[in-house]
Design a protein around this motif. Structure first.
Motif, PDB file in Angstrom:
ATOM      1  N   LEU A 113       3.662 -34.653 -66.909  1.00 50.29           N
ATOM      2  CA  LEU A 113       4.671 -35.087 -65.940  1.00 50.29           C
ATOM      3  C   LEU A 113       6.086 -34.779 -66.431  1.00 50.29           C
ATOM      4  O   LEU A 113       6.962 -34.425 -65.633  1.00 50.29           O
ATOM      5  N   ILE A 114       6.301 -34.902 -67.742  1.00 49.54           N
ATOM      6  CA  ILE A 114       7.623 -34.597 -68.300  1.00 49.54           C
ATOM      7  C   ILE A 114       7.946 -33.110 -68.113  1.00 49.54           C
ATOM      8  O   ILE A 114       9.102 -32.739 -67.819  1.00 49.54           O
ATOM      9  N   LEU A 115       6.947 -32.254 -68.275  1.00 47.68           N
ATOM     10  CA  LEU A 115       7.180 -30.820 -68.078  1.00 47.68           C
ATOM     11  C   LEU A 115       7.597 -30.525 -66.633  1.00 47.68           C
ATOM     12  O   LEU A 115       8.459 -29.678 -66.387  1.00 47.68           O
ATOM     13  N   VAL A 116       6.981 -31.236 -65.691  1.00 44.15           N
ATOM     14  CA  VAL A 116       7.400 -31.102 -64.290  1.00 44.15           C
ATOM     15  C   VAL A 116       8.827 -31.625 -64.122  1.00 44.15           C
ATOM     16  O   VAL A 116       9.656 -31.026 -63.422  1.00 44.15           O
ATOM     17  N   ALA A 117       9.131 -32.738 -64.789  1.00 40.07           N
ATOM     18  CA  ALA A 117      10.471 -33.324 -64.698  1.00 40.07           C
ATOM     19  C   ALA A 117      11.530 -32.374 -65.244  1.00 40.07           C
ATOM     20  O   ALA A 117      12.643 -32.307 -64.705  1.00 40.07           O
ATOM     21  N   GLU A 118      11.201 -31.638 -66.299  1.00 42.19           N
ATOM     22  CA  GLU A 118      12.163 -30.690 -66.866  1.00 42.19           C
ATOM     23  C   GLU A 118      12.550 -29.622 -65.842  1.00 42.19           C
ATOM     24  O   GLU A 118      13.703 -29.182 -65.773  1.00 42.19           O
ATOM     25  N   VAL A 119      11.586 -29.229 -65.022  1.00 40.96           N
ATOM     26  CA  VAL A 119      11.882 -28.260 -63.949  1.00 40.96           C
ATOM     27  C   VAL A 119      12.775 -28.905 -62.895  1.00 40.96           C
ATOM     28  O   VAL A 119      13.754 -28.307 -62.432  1.00 40.96           O
ATOM     29  N   LEU A 120      12.461 -30.145 -62.522  1.00 41.87           N
ATOM     30  CA  LEU A 120      13.262 -30.835 -61.507  1.00 41.87           C
ATOM     31  C   LEU A 120      14.696 -31.038 -61.968  1.00 41.87           C
ATOM     32  O   LEU A 120      15.628 -31.019 -61.153  1.00 41.87           O
ATOM     33  N   LEU A 121      14.861 -31.221 -63.273  1.00 44.14           N
ATOM     34  CA  LEU A 121      16.201 -31.470 -63.797  1.00 44.14           C
ATOM     35  C   LEU A 121      17.086 -30.221 -63.789  1.00 44.14           C
ATOM     36  O   LEU A 121      18.283 -30.308 -64.100  1.00 44.14           O
ATOM     37  N   MET A 122      16.500 -29.081 -63.446  1.00 42.41           N
ATOM     38  CA  MET A 122      17.313 -27.877 -63.244  1.00 42.41           C
ATOM     39  C   MET A 122      18.155 -27.998 -61.977  1.00 42.41           C
ATOM     40  O   MET A 122      19.118 -27.251 -61.785  1.00 42.41           O
ATOM     41  N   PHE A 123      17.748 -28.939 -61.125  1.00 44.67           N
ATOM     42  CA  PHE A 123      18.488 -29.210 -59.894  1.00 44.67           C
ATOM     43  C   PHE A 123      19.381 -30.434 -60.118  1.00 44.67           C
ATOM     44  O   PHE A 123      19.151 -31.222 -61.035  1.00 44.67           O
ATOM     45  N   PRO A 124      20.401 -30.603 -59.301  1.00 42.94           N
ATOM     46  CA  PRO A 124      21.335 -31.735 -59.506  1.00 42.94           C
ATOM     47  C   PRO A 124      20.711 -33.074 -59.103  1.00 42.94           C
ATOM     48  O   PRO A 124      21.023 -33.640 -58.043  1.00 42.94           O
ATOM     49  N   LEU A 125      19.820 -33.568 -59.950  1.00 46.53           N
ATOM     50  CA  LEU A 125      19.170 -34.852 -59.707  1.00 46.53           C
ATOM     51  C   LEU A 125      19.536 -35.820 -60.831  1.00 46.53           C
ATOM     52  O   LEU A 125      19.632 -35.415 -61.991  1.00 46.53           O
ATOM     53  N   PRO A 126      19.737 -37.098 -60.501  1.00 50.11           N
ATOM     54  CA  PRO A 126      20.051 -38.085 -61.555  1.00 50.11           C
ATOM     55  C   PRO A 126      18.884 -38.224 -62.529  1.00 50.11           C
ATOM     56  O   PRO A 126      17.733 -38.409 -62.105  1.00 50.11           O
ATOM     57  N   SER A 127      19.164 -38.131 -63.816  1.00 46.22           N
ATOM     58  CA  SER A 127      18.093 -38.196 -64.813  1.00 46.22           C
ATOM     59  C   SER A 127      17.367 -39.540 -64.767  1.00 46.22           C
ATOM     60  O   SER A 127      16.151 -39.606 -64.973  1.00 46.22           O
ATOM     61  N   GLU A 128      18.144 -40.621 -64.484  1.00 42.63           N
ATOM     62  CA  GLU A 128      17.501 -41.938 -64.406  1.00 42.63           C
ATOM     63  C   GLU A 128      16.464 -41.984 -63.289  1.00 42.63           C
ATOM     64  O   GLU A 128      15.376 -42.534 -63.461  1.00 42.63           O
ATOM     65  N   THR A 129      16.781 -41.382 -62.144  1.00 41.43           N
ATOM     66  CA  THR A 129      15.847 -41.374 -61.014  1.00 41.43           C
ATOM     67  C   THR A 129      14.596 -40.588 -61.355  1.00 41.43           C
ATOM     68  O   THR A 129      13.466 -41.023 -61.066  1.00 41.43           O
ATOM     69  N   VAL A 130      14.775 -39.412 -61.972  1.00 39.90           N
ATOM     70  CA  VAL A 130      13.627 -38.602 -62.384  1.00 39.90           C
ATOM     71  C   VAL A 130      12.799 -39.373 -63.409  1.00 39.90           C
ATOM     72  O   VAL A 130      11.568 -39.414 -63.326  1.00 39.90           O
ATOM     73  N   GLY A 131      13.455 -40.013 -64.371  1.00 36.26           N
ATOM     74  CA  GLY A 131      12.749 -40.785 -65.385  1.00 36.26           C
ATOM     75  C   GLY A 131      11.965 -41.940 -64.796  1.00 36.26           C
ATOM     76  O   GLY A 131      10.825 -42.206 -65.202  1.00 36.26           O
ATOM     77  N   GLN A 132      12.565 -42.620 -63.819  1.00 36.51           N
ATOM     78  CA  GLN A 132      11.869 -43.731 -63.177  1.00 36.51           C
ATOM     79  C   GLN A 132      10.630 -43.242 -62.433  1.00 36.51           C
ATOM     80  O   GLN A 132       9.580 -43.891 -62.461  1.00 36.51           O
ATOM     81  N   GLY A 133      10.770 -42.086 -61.775  1.00 35.53           N
ATOM     82  CA  GLY A 133       9.608 -41.507 -61.080  1.00 35.53           C
ATOM     83  C   GLY A 133       8.504 -41.147 -62.049  1.00 35.53           C
ATOM     84  O   GLY A 133       7.316 -41.416 -61.792  1.00 35.53           O
ATOM     85  N   VAL A 134       8.869 -40.539 -63.178  1.00 33.27           N
ATOM     86  CA  VAL A 134       7.868 -40.175 -64.188  1.00 33.27           C
ATOM     87  C   VAL A 134       7.198 -41.431 -64.748  1.00 33.27           C
ATOM     88  O   VAL A 134       5.966 -41.493 -64.868  1.00 33.27           O
ATOM     89  N   ALA A 135       7.978 -42.447 -65.079  1.00 33.95           N
ATOM     90  CA  ALA A 135       7.428 -43.683 -65.642  1.00 33.95           C
ATOM     91  C   ALA A 135       6.440 -44.339 -64.682  1.00 33.95           C
ATOM     92  O   ALA A 135       5.355 -44.788 -65.089  1.00 33.95           O
ATOM     93  N   ALA A 136       6.810 -44.382 -63.396  1.00 31.95           N
ATOM     94  CA  ALA A 136       5.927 -44.989 -62.405  1.00 31.95           C
ATOM     95  C   ALA A 136       4.616 -44.213 -62.290  1.00 31.95           C
ATOM     96  O   ALA A 136       3.528 -44.801 -62.235  1.00 31.95           O
ATOM     97  N   LEU A 137       4.713 -42.888 -62.283  1.00 28.78           N
ATOM     98  CA  LEU A 137       3.506 -42.061 -62.179  1.00 28.78           C
ATOM     99  C   LEU A 137       2.628 -42.186 -63.413  1.00 28.78           C
ATOM    100  O   LEU A 137       1.393 -42.213 -63.307  1.00 28.78           O
ATOM    101  N   VAL A 138       3.247 -42.259 -64.581  1.00 24.97           N
ATOM    102  CA  VAL A 138       2.476 -42.416 -65.814  1.00 24.97           C
ATOM    103  C   VAL A 138       1.660 -43.706 -65.763  1.00 24.97           C
ATOM    104  O   VAL A 138       0.464 -43.720 -66.085  1.00 24.97           O
ATOM    105  N   VAL A 139       2.302 -44.783 -65.347  1.00 22.46           N
ATOM    106  CA  VAL A 139       1.606 -46.076 -65.273  1.00 22.46           C
ATOM    107  C   VAL A 139       0.466 -46.016 -64.262  1.00 22.46           C
ATOM    108  O   VAL A 139      -0.677 -46.396 -64.558  1.00 22.46           O
ATOM    109  N   LEU A 140       0.744 -45.515 -63.064  1.00 24.06           N
ATOM    110  CA  LEU A 140      -0.271 -45.491 -62.001  1.00 24.06           C
ATOM    111  C   LEU A 140      -1.432 -44.574 -62.356  1.00 24.06           C
ATOM    112  O   LEU A 140      -2.605 -44.940 -62.208  1.00 24.06           O
ATOM    113  N   ILE A 141      -1.120 -43.367 -62.826  1.00 19.11           N
ATOM    114  CA  ILE A 141      -2.175 -42.402 -63.147  1.00 19.11           C
ATOM    115  C   ILE A 141      -3.007 -42.892 -64.324  1.00 19.11           C
ATOM    116  O   ILE A 141      -4.243 -42.781 -64.316  1.00 19.11           O
ATOM    117  N   SER A 142      -2.363 -43.436 -65.339  1.00 21.16           N
ATOM    118  CA  SER A 142      -3.094 -43.912 -66.513  1.00 21.16           C
ATOM    119  C   SER A 142      -3.993 -45.094 -66.159  1.00 21.16           C
ATOM    120  O   SER A 142      -5.137 -45.175 -66.618  1.00 21.16           O
TER     121      SER A 142
END
Length: 337
Positions: free
Chosen positions: A72-101
């Motif tokens: 998920l972090i590797l996907v986030a690194e691609v998303l961060l190439m666009f003007p997105l808030p890092s906190e928002t991307v991080g929150q999305g990754v954290a939520a997905l990690v919890v749910l998927i795990s």
């Protein structure tokens, strides 16, 4: 160590930096993320008691969570190439990690029965075979055997076939394996690679004392069926080398138990009608399935090989992380028609 760092250190430390961009991740924390899982795993290897197996299961499951996080972090690194808030991307990754795990851990505790039908000769028509494979007691707690045995008994099979990797750690005593003695049907076992890695002779003796027939490069005839068991080996020529020393019963339906999906063409040429294997776990956690398929192109389910029916089980348990994502813990019911 580089791979361990990539999986154990980079994902959680990178996620922390996304969630709290103004906070620098201390070196001590990164060192701990790397060292503690390795130390606890080493502790288990040296002690190998019930409590250390539980700790090892937690450590290995954390490794699986970190792998999910890495993807998920590797996907986030691609998303961060666009003007997105890092906190928002991080929150999305954290939520997905919890749910998927959470789903992957839950899924690893569910047993699924998969039914297949195989054409056979008239004399064995209606015979029911239950296959279990890759239970991995050691990575899994011995209590996991009880629901497996209960499920198998409910299938009312004529034979139960265990295609290796029943255990994956040394000193799995007979009390831990005792539920296997409650299987109602005659049970046969061939060794897998993990039995070879630990106390092979001892585990075979324990299984024999529980009434399980251990087939090591030999065959037996039962009720119009010829069961052949061949020891697991790294060599892809193992089946060809061992099976030619055995005599095929021309009047029997011939079933080969071999841990890994290798040697199918040689088995078919010898006269095997049904070959049952495991080993691949169907990759266990996506996207490992793509890597495993490179090594074992016959990754999962059934294949026709020169007139022989080959079935590759995804496994009944889990190895390492107690997680399954993109695969299931399976008991296979084979009906001969």
């Amino acid at each position: 160590m580089s791979v361990a760092g990539l999986v154990l250190v980079y994902p959680p430390s990178r996620l922390i930096s996304l969630l709290w961009p103004n906070w620098s991740v201390p070196f001590g924390l990164m060192a701990g993320l790397l060292a503690f899982p390795l130390i606890l795993r080493l502790l288990h290897e040296q002690t190998n008691h019930a409590w250390s197996r539980a700790i090892s299961a937690v450590v290995m499951t954390w490794l699986g969570i970190c792998f999910v996080m890495l993807c998920l972090i590797l996907v986030a690194e691609v998303l961060l190439m666009f003007p997105l808030p890092s906190e928002t991307v991080g929150q999305g990754v954290a939520a997905l990690v919890v749910l998927i795990s959470m789903y992957a851990i839950f899924n690893a505790h569910r047993l699924h029965v998969h039914k297949i039908e195989v054409t056979a000769n008239q004399t064995v028509n209606g015979t029911r075979l239950a296959q279990i494979s890759d239970v991995h007691i050691g990575s899994r707690q011995p209590g996991f055997l009880k629901p497996i045995v209960q499920t198998v008994n409910a299938l009312d099979a004529d034979y139960v076939l265990i295609t290796g990797d029943l255990i994956d750690m040394s000193n799995i005593d007979i009390d831990s394996l005792a539920p296997l003695g409650e299987i109602k049907a005659p049970t046969l076992f061939c060794i897998g690679n993990h039995e070879r890695y630990v106390d092979l002779d001892a585990i075979c003796q324990r299984l024999s004392s529980l009434g399980i027939e251990v087939l090591r490069n030999r065959s037996i005839d039962r009720d119009g069926l010829q069961f052949i068991g061949i020891d697991d080996a790294e060599s892809k020529s193992q089946v060809a080398r061992e099976i030619k020393a055995l005599n095929a019963n021309p009047d029997a339906f011939r079933i080969l138990l071999y841990h890994r999906p290798d040697g199918a063409e040689e088995a078919a040429a010898w006269g095997v009608d049904l070959m049952l294997t495991g080993h691949t776990h169907r990759g266990q956690i996506v996207p490992f399935n793509f890597l495993v398929k490179k090594v074992f192109p016959r990754l999962y389910r059934d294949y026709q090989v020169d007139g022989m029916f080959l079935y590759v089980s995804p496994g009944t348990g889990t190895w390492g992380p107690v997680m399954r994502l993109g695969s299931k813990c399976e008991i296979t019911l084979i009906e001969l028609l």
